[in-house]
Design an enzyme around this catalytic site. Structure first.
Site, short mmCIF file in Angstrom:
data_model
loop_
_atom_site.label_atom_id
_atom_site.label_comp_id
_atom_site.label_asym_id
_atom_site.label_seq_id
_atom_site.Cartn_x
_atom_site.Cartn_y
_atom_site.Cartn_z
N SER A 97 0.85 -1.20 0.00
CA SER A 97 0.00 0.00 0.00
C SER A 97 0.88 1.24 0.00
O SER A 97 2.09 1.17 0.30
CB SER A 97 -0.86 -0.03 1.27
OG SER A 97 -1.56 1.18 1.42
N TYR A 128 -2.12 -0.05 10.38
CA TYR A 128 -2.21 -0.48 8.97
C TYR A 128 -0.94 -0.05 8.22
O TYR A 128 -0.40 -0.80 7.40
CB TYR A 128 -3.48 0.12 8.36
CG TYR A 128 -3.80 -0.34 6.96
CD1 TYR A 128 -3.80 -1.69 6.60
CD2 TYR A 128 -4.14 0.59 5.98
CE1 TYR A 128 -4.11 -2.09 5.31
CE2 TYR A 128 -4.47 0.19 4.68
CZ TYR A 128 -4.45 -1.14 4.36
OH TYR A 128 -4.76 -1.54 3.08
P1 NAD Z 1 -11.81 -5.65 0.63
O1 NAD Z 1 -12.11 -5.29 2.05
O2 NAD Z 1 -12.79 -5.33 -0.44
O3 NAD Z 1 -11.43 -7.20 0.55
C1 NAD Z 1 -10.70 -7.88 1.52
C2 NAD Z 1 -11.15 -9.34 1.48
O4 NAD Z 1 -10.36 -10.07 2.41
C3 NAD Z 1 -12.63 -9.53 1.90
O5 NAD Z 1 -13.32 -10.30 0.94
C4 NAD Z 1 -12.53 -10.25 3.23
O6 NAD Z 1 -13.61 -11.15 3.46
C5 NAD Z 1 -11.21 -10.99 3.08
N1 NAD Z 1 -10.62 -11.33 4.38
C6 NAD Z 1 -10.61 -10.57 5.50
N2 NAD Z 1 -10.02 -11.25 6.50
C7 NAD Z 1 -9.66 -12.46 6.00
C8 NAD Z 1 -9.03 -13.60 6.56
N3 NAD Z 1 -8.64 -13.64 7.83
N4 NAD Z 1 -8.83 -14.66 5.76
C9 NAD Z 1 -9.23 -14.65 4.46
N5 NAD Z 1 -9.84 -13.62 3.88
C10 NAD Z 1 -10.05 -12.52 4.65
O7 NAD Z 1 -10.40 -4.98 0.33
P2 NAD Z 1 -9.73 -4.43 -0.99
O8 NAD Z 1 -9.78 -2.94 -0.90
O9 NAD Z 1 -10.20 -5.13 -2.20
O10 NAD Z 1 -8.21 -4.78 -0.66
C11 NAD Z 1 -7.50 -5.90 -1.15
C12 NAD Z 1 -6.06 -5.76 -0.71
O11 NAD Z 1 -5.54 -4.53 -1.23
C13 NAD Z 1 -5.88 -5.66 0.81
O12 NAD Z 1 -4.68 -6.30 1.17
C14 NAD Z 1 -5.78 -4.18 1.07
O13 NAD Z 1 -5.11 -3.91 2.27
C15 NAD Z 1 -5.01 -3.76 -0.16
N6 NAD Z 1 -5.10 -2.34 -0.53
C16 NAD Z 1 -6.30 -1.74 -0.82
C17 NAD Z 1 -6.31 -0.39 -1.21
C18 NAD Z 1 -7.58 0.33 -1.55
O14 NAD Z 1 -7.52 1.53 -1.88
N7 NAD Z 1 -8.73 -0.33 -1.52
C19 NAD Z 1 -5.12 0.31 -1.29
C20 NAD Z 1 -3.94 -0.32 -0.98
C21 NAD Z 1 -3.92 -1.65 -0.61
#
Ligand code: NAD
Length: 283
Positions: free
Chosen positions: A166, A179
């Protein structure tokens, strides 16, 4: 679905954790479109079952599996199902991750008067259990699935791992110390593992998405009426391209890193996809 370009992943077995999330769903569909068999792991099975059906309807191979990235037994069971149905894992995407409200301060800066204001969650109010939850989910939740699935990659060519870091790993973002620290650990681990696995020929890279509006950050970015929060405005002002990313804008970088032909000598990188957020000093 429309993919930015095709890379050949015919018959490759891809395991994606957090596959029910907004970003990873699109990644799974793109990888399937390139011929991969995708194993969709998520703690919430209903979020991946529908996705698997959708991918199968396109004539591609996918399967939803309930798995908790923090539970070794659950990962082991998921692995057995993948081996039985698709075979050994060629590509692991560690997508599960997220933040917690109680590991987040209300304000960017601490002022003395905040210490007596019950409405304000200061640094001193941060709850250690929640901080541990965030560290575990992002860091251990990357390490444990890697321990489980990378064993399949030993002695085989063209295998790799893609972690999801991130922006806050480069410079911590205000309000979210847990985070930020946890994603910094993911970036650090990506480089460590790339070196550690280099003699095995297993590449390890990470994507560092900028700001994409998803479930995990909507409380920080959207007001209850759906308008943008002050923080969301600030993010857009700090993103030289002046907008949030669209989930599909991660796909080109993902397919590049997934393709042995395209990135066979790219190893240990954390690739920003951020509209120049990480390049901008604010001045
Ligand atoms: P999201 O919240 O839409 O999806 C996360 C998924 O992880 C969910 O489906 C949830 O059920 C699953 N999850 C949670 N805990 C879990 C566990 N213990 N075991 C298995 N699955 C589990 O998030 P997103 O925004 O699509 O993010 C995906 C990745 O990208 C994450 O690692 C997030 O930190 C990273 N990220 C997101 C952004 C953003 O702007 N959205 C930016 C940088 C990084």
């Amino acid at each position: 679905m429309q993919i930015p370009f095709y890379v050949s992943l015919e018959d490759k077995v891809v395991v994606i954790t957090g596959a029910g999330g907004i970003l990873c769903q699109r990644m799974a569909m793109a990888l399937a479109e390139c011929g991969a068999k995708v194993a969709l792991l998520d703690i919430n099975k209903s979020s991946v079952d529908g996705l698997a059906t959708q991918i199968q309807r396109e004539g591609k191979e996918a399967m939803g599996i309930q798995a908790d990235v923090l539970d070794k037994e659950s990962l082991k069971r998921a692995h057995e199902v993948v081996l039985k149905t698709f075979g050994k894992c060629d590509l692991l995407i560690n997508g599960a991750g997220g933040n917690h409200d109680k590991g987040t301060t209300t304000k960017e800066y601490l002022f003395e008067e905040d210490l007596v204001d019950q409405e304000v969650q200061t640094f001193f109010d941060l709850d250690d259990t929640s901080i541990q939850f965030v560290f575990n989910l992002n860091f251990l939740g990357t390490l444990l699935p890697t321990q489980e699935f990378a064993k399949d990659m030993i002695g085989r060519k063209g295998c790799s791992i893609i972690n999801i870091s991130s922006m806050n790993a480069f410079t911590p973002l205000t309000k979210i110390p847990a985070y930020s620290g946890a994603k910094a650990a993911v970036s650090n681990f990506t480089k460590w593992l790339a070196v550690h696995f280099s003699k095995l020929g297993i590449r390890v890279n990470a994507l560092a998405p900028g700001f994409f509006l998803t479930k995990q950050n909507e409380k920080l970015l959207l007001n209850e009426d759906g308008s943008l929060t002050q923080r969301a405005h600030k993010i857009i002002e700090s993103t030289p391209m002046g907008r949030f990313g669209e989930p599909d804008e991660l796909l080109g970088a993902l397919l590049f890193l997934a393709s042995e032909q395209g990135s066979g000598f790219v190893n240990g990188v954390v690739l920003p996809v951020d509209g120049a957020f990480s390049a901008y000093s604010g001045v």
